[in-house]
Design an enzyme around this catalytic site. Structure first.
Site, PDB file in Angstrom:
ATOM      1  N   TYR A 133       0.839  -1.188   0.000  1.00  0.00           N
ATOM      2  CA  TYR A 133       0.000   0.000   0.000  1.00  0.00           C
ATOM      3  C   TYR A 133       0.878   1.243   0.000  1.00  0.00           C
ATOM      4  CZ  TYR A 133      -3.841   3.127   0.696  1.00  0.00           C
ATOM      5  OH  TYR A 133      -4.766   4.113   0.490  1.00  0.00           O
ATOM      6  N   GLN A 194     -10.959   0.074   0.330  1.00  0.00           N
ATOM      7  CA  GLN A 194     -11.330  -0.747  -0.829  1.00  0.00           C
ATOM      8  C   GLN A 194     -10.098  -1.414  -1.448  1.00  0.00           C
ATOM      9  OE1 GLN A 194     -11.919   2.472  -0.429  1.00  0.00           O
ATOM     10  NE2 GLN A 194     -11.364   3.698  -2.220  1.00  0.00           N
ATOM     11  N   ASN A 217      -3.649   5.975   5.895  1.00  0.00           N
ATOM     12  CA  ASN A 217      -4.412   6.772   6.857  1.00  0.00           C
ATOM     13  C   ASN A 217      -5.233   5.857   7.780  1.00  0.00           C
ATOM     14  OD1 ASN A 217      -6.699   5.938   5.446  1.00  0.00           O
ATOM     15  ND2 ASN A 217      -6.892   7.846   4.303  1.00  0.00           N
ATOM     16  N   SER A 240       5.355   9.105  14.127  1.00  0.00           N
ATOM     17  CA  SER A 240       6.804   8.935  14.082  1.00  0.00           C
ATOM     18  C   SER A 240       7.471   9.642  15.272  1.00  0.00           C
ATOM     19  CB  SER A 240       7.303   9.516  12.764  1.00  0.00           C
ATOM     20  OG  SER A 240       8.582   9.027  12.474  1.00  0.00           O
ATOM     21  N   HIS A 265       6.855  15.826  10.073  1.00  0.00           N
ATOM     22  CA  HIS A 265       5.988  14.796   9.494  1.00  0.00           C
ATOM     23  C   HIS A 265       4.512  15.102   9.747  1.00  0.00           C
ATOM     24  CE1 HIS A 265       8.385  11.797   7.570  1.00  0.00           C
ATOM     25  NE2 HIS A 265       9.239  11.765   8.564  1.00  0.00           N
ATOM     26  N   HIS A 331      13.287   6.077  16.398  1.00  0.00           N
ATOM     27  CA  HIS A 331      14.611   6.540  15.961  1.00  0.00           C
ATOM     28  C   HIS A 331      15.382   7.034  17.171  1.00  0.00           C
ATOM     29  CE1 HIS A 331      11.808   7.449  12.541  1.00  0.00           C
ATOM     30  NE2 HIS A 331      12.748   6.828  11.855  1.00  0.00           N
ATOM     31  N   GLU A 418      -1.249 -36.153  29.514  1.00  0.00           N
ATOM     32  CA  GLU A 418      -2.192 -35.121  29.078  1.00  0.00           C
ATOM     33  C   GLU A 418      -3.556 -35.721  28.719  1.00  0.00           C
ATOM     34  OE1 GLU A 418      -0.327 -32.830  25.942  1.00  0.00           O
ATOM     35  OE2 GLU A 418       1.085 -31.899  27.330  1.00  0.00           O
TER      36      GLU A 418
END
Lengths: 433, 433
Positions: A133, A194, A217, A240, A265, A331, A418
């Protein structure tokens, strides 16, 4: 004067303040959930038809069929010719470096044979088909195409399907050029929930993939979370972040700009400095207030720094390291004299940028390591995106007759313990008479 | 006579029937979601107090405090002495073999230095603290303790916190003994969503962990899915599955029992045989109908085989392999003459059991490889639980002055192309004048 939070590790309330500073929960909005849920179901049922409808509606397109929404390979090559020679060369150099680093991450199959002839091992294979994506519009980042596509191709993924929305037919030439450089196999001009649905379930035209990677998003992130299980996904990224640990001997302008490079960002991005030198912190503040005026994204930077940024005074470098390990930052810049020594004390970080020359921005584009990194303290338990995310392992067990006989005895005892009689019997069949 | 579905790859409807056979969606029941959501919030707010209340209510206990619910190390040692010497030896041998295999999976840090002195690499660290969920009551499996705890300890996790419900104070001695053998650090007698919440958020007594692993019922699975992000989790497991690929030359009783060993887990478990020999399939059917009468779990096995099992006739072995790759089974038995050759053609499987002697049950307990494996076709994109799930990576970048200057030029071009001026400037500062 920007009003940036200042903290001191000596304050009794410091760790509580840190907890508040870092608190971040991605909101699961019911409205978003319901919208996405509807789109997923619709695409799953009606396929191409639904994808075309949503695309025409949300992206202001007028496609008559899904076929019209495929961007042919020739168009990607065209983009490569349209961009400037400098851009093309920069993309190619970045791709080459990302590839060289990724090659080192590639997992290989292994096995060993025991004295009785029993073989144990692990077989490594690439994923068959991966969806990538790529956001459209303003947040369209060619570097993101390289960072996701190159490791997939190094892993040996035969088919890499990219989706990128092209609102009102607006395409980003750099993004298409990056797709060409990183050998993406097919590209569709679709986006949103979609596109995620099309990749996860497949349509008449869009092939079903095994894993979906790449940022998006809130609709895309929600859709990815919802299709997880049907397909694999990469991490769900939060805002970020950068943490700069500085000993107070770097040019304060450099540190200010490194903090900006994260803050620009978006408003929720988080930039934090921790330093044992109060005078240096004051200098960085001065640099911030002077340099922010020159930034085209001044508003975003100011909002981010004032809302989520912090300047932290630590007692000494050991305490600065302690703060870094608590934050587990996406970072981490170690702008210090002996960065490799300090790095050894770091237990949690997405990427560690060592030394005064290693700006985070170099890693964002072209140093080689991936820029898709764990955010929101998830570096405590997760890793950068890598070749290993496009490979998976199968255990290998090949028992010799002698090996099966010995193992059968152990398995029989444990299976009876078991209460699993068929397990026990299945093992006992292989015990030598 | 059990009524087990029979399929033939030559039928036109075969692949559609396969799709229907494999269809499985874990139900997200609103009632379960709401119950779990309430418990998570309550434990997050009230800590120990809430955990004790839920435990007393759901597990019919009467604990006065969280401290009373901690099972001390001495009690684990006591369990080790209570079980039979055979059981203790079997557990120890299984643990030793799981450990020997796990050692081979351990990831190590690496780095390389480029000509201009720039260092790139990856630093591998263990998780700080891991929570291990162990179901109580009937589904209490000591093997599951070993399979989750041993790799965590091999990874170097300093603190491993186990939770296991003890309904009405009923403890499973084998489970406690397995905890002792695998060096679990602390054990709490709690379970359900309240135990997951305690581990994810921490309470006054239960320390907050970084990742939660281990199987559980629908409440536990739902809770794990909901706390994901705050902590890491292992996979969300669906019902267990086995696919046996047989060339028709194995003892049909063995194959029948191997299918049972999966079917006896629960009614939703899935056992499938694919074979190119119609006569052999008939023999396996006869074995199934004869042997099922001897099984204590006859009811579960019958329900599972009739509801979700299948006997598939393939044209030849190549087609059988094609079926296996489509299914991407959790457990794949290659009960064939040349299993290692066939294994090379397998692209997707959790674990591959090669040869007529390698019953899945051997791998479930003691062969060495993990028995926590991807289910419901997720082997297309995921891997067995391993040491690597208890380690994570941090990228390392240490640019020399010369390296930063060259990389700065590339980064500057790409950052400007993305409209990120602070990124560009931060890189440009490091370009030599």
């Amino acid at each position: 004067m920007l009003n940036i939070k200042e903290l001191n590790t000596s304050d009794a309330s410091f760790w509580q303040e840190m907890q508040d500073l870092l608190a971040w929960e991605s909101v699961s909005d019911d409205a978003v959930f319901n919208t996405v849920n509807g789109i997923l179901k619709d695409v799953r049922t009606r396929g191409d038809e639904a994808v075309v409808e949503y695309t025409n509606r949300f992206d202001r397109m007028s496609a008559g069929s899904m076929a019209e929404l495929e961007i042919p390979a020739a168009r990607l090559q065209e983009a490569l010719n349209k961009i400037t020679p400098e851009q093309r060369s920069a993309l190619q150099q970045a791709a080459d470096r990302i590839k060289a680093y990724a090659e080192r991450q590639k997992m290989e199959s292994w096995s060993y044979t025991e004295a009785d002839g029993t073989l144990l091992g692990q077989q490594v294979t690439a994923l068959d088909r991966v969806g990538l994506y790529v956001p459209g519009g303003k947040a369209a980042y060619p570097s993101s195409v390289l960072m996701n596509a190159v490791p997939a191709k190094v892993a040996g993924v035969p088919e890499l399907i990219m989706v990128v929305p092209t609102p009102a037919n607006e395409v980003n030439e750099l993004v298409l050029a990056a797709a060409a450089i990183s050998n993406v196999d097919r590209v569709f001009a679709i986006g949103g929930a979609q596109a995620v649905a099309a990749l996860a379930y497949g349509t008449q035209t869009v092939p079903q993939v095994d894993k979906i990677v790449g940022p998006g998003n809130i609709y895309v992130a929600t859709a990815k979370r919802m299709v997880y299980g049907a397909v694999g996904i990469d991490m769900i990224a939060g805002p970020s972040e950068i943490l700069v640990v500085c000993d107070g001997k770097t040019n304060p302008d450099w540190i200010a700009m490194d903090l900006f490079s994260q803050a620009e960002h978006d408003e929720d991005a988080q930039s934090i400095l921790v330093c044992p030198d109060a005078d240096f912190i004051a200098q960085v503040k001065a640099s911030i207030n002077r340099l922010v005026e020159e930034m085209p994204r001044k508003e975003i930077i100011s909002t981010s720094l004032q809302g989520r940024g912090a300047l932290i005074l630590a007692k000494d470098m050991d305490e600065a390291v302690q703060v870094a390990n608590y934050i587990a930052p996406e970072h981490l810049e170690l702008s210090v004299e002996n960065p490799r020594e300090v790095a050894k004390q770091i237990r949690h970080a997405g990427a560690i940028f060592m030394g005064r020359y290693t700006a985070e921005a170099l890693g964002d584009y072209c140093a080689g390591p991936n820029h898709v990194l764990p955010t929101s303290r998830t570096a405590r338990f997760s890793s950068p995106l890598g070749v290993y995310d496009f490979q998976k392992r199968s255990s290998l067990i090949d028992c010799s007759a002698a090996g099966a006989s010995e193992l059968g005895k152990i398995a029989s005892i444990l299976a009876h313990g078991e209460g699993l009689t068929a397990h026990a019997r299945s093992a006992e069949y292989r015990i030598k008479g």
